[in-house]
Design a protein around this motif. Structure first.
Motif, PDB file in Angstrom:
ATOM      1  N   ALA A   1       0.832  -1.210   0.000  1.00 47.51           N
ATOM      2  CA  ALA A   1       0.000   0.000   0.000  1.00 47.51           C
ATOM      3  C   ALA A   1       0.864   1.256   0.000  1.00 47.51           C
ATOM      4  N   ALA A   2       2.093   1.165   0.528  1.00 39.43           N
ATOM      5  CA  ALA A   2       3.028   2.293   0.519  1.00 39.43           C
ATOM      6  C   ALA A   2       3.807   2.363  -0.790  1.00 39.43           C
ATOM      7  N   GLY A   3       3.525   1.434  -1.717  1.00 44.15           N
ATOM      8  CA  GLY A   3       4.148   1.475  -3.036  1.00 44.15           C
ATOM      9  C   GLY A   3       5.389   0.624  -3.209  1.00 44.15           C
ATOM     10  N   PHE A   4       5.709  -0.223  -2.252  1.00 42.35           N
ATOM     11  CA  PHE A   4       6.886  -1.074  -2.359  1.00 42.35           C
ATOM     12  C   PHE A   4       6.533  -2.418  -2.999  1.00 42.35           C
ATOM     13  N   PRO A   5       7.242  -2.835  -4.051  1.00 41.90           N
ATOM     14  CA  PRO A   5       7.045  -4.205  -4.533  1.00 41.90           C
ATOM     15  C   PRO A   5       7.688  -5.167  -3.526  1.00 41.90           C
ATOM     16  N   VAL A   6       6.978  -6.228  -3.193  1.00 46.94           N
ATOM     17  CA  VAL A   6       7.455  -7.149  -2.160  1.00 46.94           C
ATOM     18  C   VAL A   6       7.277  -8.587  -2.620  1.00 46.94           C
ATOM     19  N   GLN A   7       8.320  -9.389  -2.422  1.00 40.63           N
ATOM     20  CA  GLN A   7       8.267 -10.833  -2.654  1.00 40.63           C
ATOM     21  C   GLN A   7       8.072 -11.487  -1.292  1.00 40.63           C
ATOM     22  N   LEU A   8       7.132 -12.417  -1.192  1.00 39.02           N
ATOM     23  CA  LEU A   8       6.805 -13.066   0.079  1.00 39.02           C
ATOM     24  C   LEU A   8       7.379 -14.470   0.164  1.00 39.02           C
ATOM     25  N   HIS A   9       7.721 -14.862   1.383  1.00 35.87           N
ATOM     26  CA  HIS A   9       8.150 -16.233   1.664  1.00 35.87           C
ATOM     27  C   HIS A   9       7.476 -16.679   2.958  1.00 35.87           C
ATOM     28  N   GLU A  10       6.900 -17.867   2.941  1.00 35.11           N
ATOM     29  CA  GLU A  10       6.304 -18.439   4.150  1.00 35.11           C
ATOM     30  C   GLU A  10       6.543 -19.939   4.114  1.00 35.11           C
ATOM     31  N   TYR A  11       7.212 -20.463   5.136  1.00 33.98           N
ATOM     32  CA  TYR A  11       7.578 -21.873   5.143  1.00 33.98           C
ATOM     33  C   TYR A  11       6.500 -22.797   5.680  1.00 33.98           C
ATOM     34  N   ASP A  12       5.570 -22.290   6.481  1.00 32.29           N
ATOM     35  CA  ASP A  12       4.537 -23.138   7.056  1.00 32.29           C
ATOM     36  C   ASP A  12       3.416 -23.319   6.028  1.00 32.29           C
ATOM     37  N   PRO A  13       3.091 -24.551   5.621  1.00 37.07           N
ATOM     38  CA  PRO A  13       2.106 -24.762   4.550  1.00 37.07           C
ATOM     39  C   PRO A  13       0.690 -24.306   4.896  1.00 37.07           C
ATOM     40  N   VAL A  14       0.276 -24.411   6.141  1.00 33.48           N
ATOM     41  CA  VAL A  14      -1.068 -23.975   6.527  1.00 33.48           C
ATOM     42  C   VAL A  14      -1.156 -22.451   6.456  1.00 33.48           C
ATOM     43  N   ILE A  15      -0.180 -21.772   7.020  1.00 34.52           N
ATOM     44  CA  ILE A  15      -0.161 -20.313   6.981  1.00 34.52           C
ATOM     45  C   ILE A  15      -0.034 -19.843   5.532  1.00 34.52           C
ATOM     46  N   ALA A  16       0.778 -20.515   4.724  1.00 34.93           N
ATOM     47  CA  ALA A  16       0.929 -20.141   3.308  1.00 34.93           C
ATOM     48  C   ALA A  16      -0.401 -20.264   2.563  1.00 34.93           C
TER      49      ALA A  16
END
Length: 177
Positions: free
Chosen positions: A40-55
């Protein structure tokens, strides 16, 4: 001037004296609250999440967020940052860590969304591996939303009443916000 926790996150994610679009990685995305604020502040972001349920929960949130133009800067969701970071073709500018806190010993309960995370996500037992994987990619800055993660010594910290961001500025040639 008093900052909200959201403003601290945006401030901690900036790098002074650059006019190019900065690449940011949220290495512990969780339910995506931080990445939505950064997008929302205009930053492109790549996400990583290792937990399959949370992902899976995060994928659903990202699907719904894609309908909002101001959140288009979210690049996508990848798996475990420890294995994905070494595969990057160029160093990111900023890597953000917000790992799960250890279980509280106090009697008061944490907010419900955090109770869900704490009950379903594995505690970050390999904090040193996470920080070392980030540093090995030579970003300009590593931002840690929790003090003293893996005994990393910050260059500076942004502190509020309920939140703290430790900022590790890696190359000395940059001036950080």
């Amino acid at each position: 001037m008093t900052f909200t926790p959201h403003q601290f996150l945006v401030k901690a994610s900036k790098i002074k004296n650059t006019d190019r679009t900065l690449t940011k990685i949220d290495a512990t995305a969780g339910l995506g609250e931080d990445v939505l604020l950064l997008a929302a502040a205009g930053f492109p972001v790549q996400l990583h999440e290792y937990d399959p349920v949370i992902a899976a929960l995060l994928r659903d949130a990202l699907r719904r967020a894609a309908e909002l133009p101001e959140l288009a800067a979210i690049v996508g969701l990848k798996d475990d940052s420890r294995t994905a970071l070494p595969e990057l073709t160029a160093p990111p500018d900023v890597i953000l860590f917000d790992p799960m806190f250890p279980e509280r010993q106090k009697s008061a309960l944490i907010k419900k969304k955090f109770q869900l995370l704490q009950n379903s996500e594995r505690l970050c037992a390999d904090e040193t591996d996470l920080v070392n994987a980030a540093i090995a990619e030579h970003p300009h800055k590593v931002v840690i939303k929790r003090p003293h993660l893996a005994d990393a010594k910050p260059n500076y910290s942004l502190k509020g009443k309920t939140i703290r961001y430790d900022c590790l500025g890696l190359p000395q040639s940059y001036v950080y916000v």
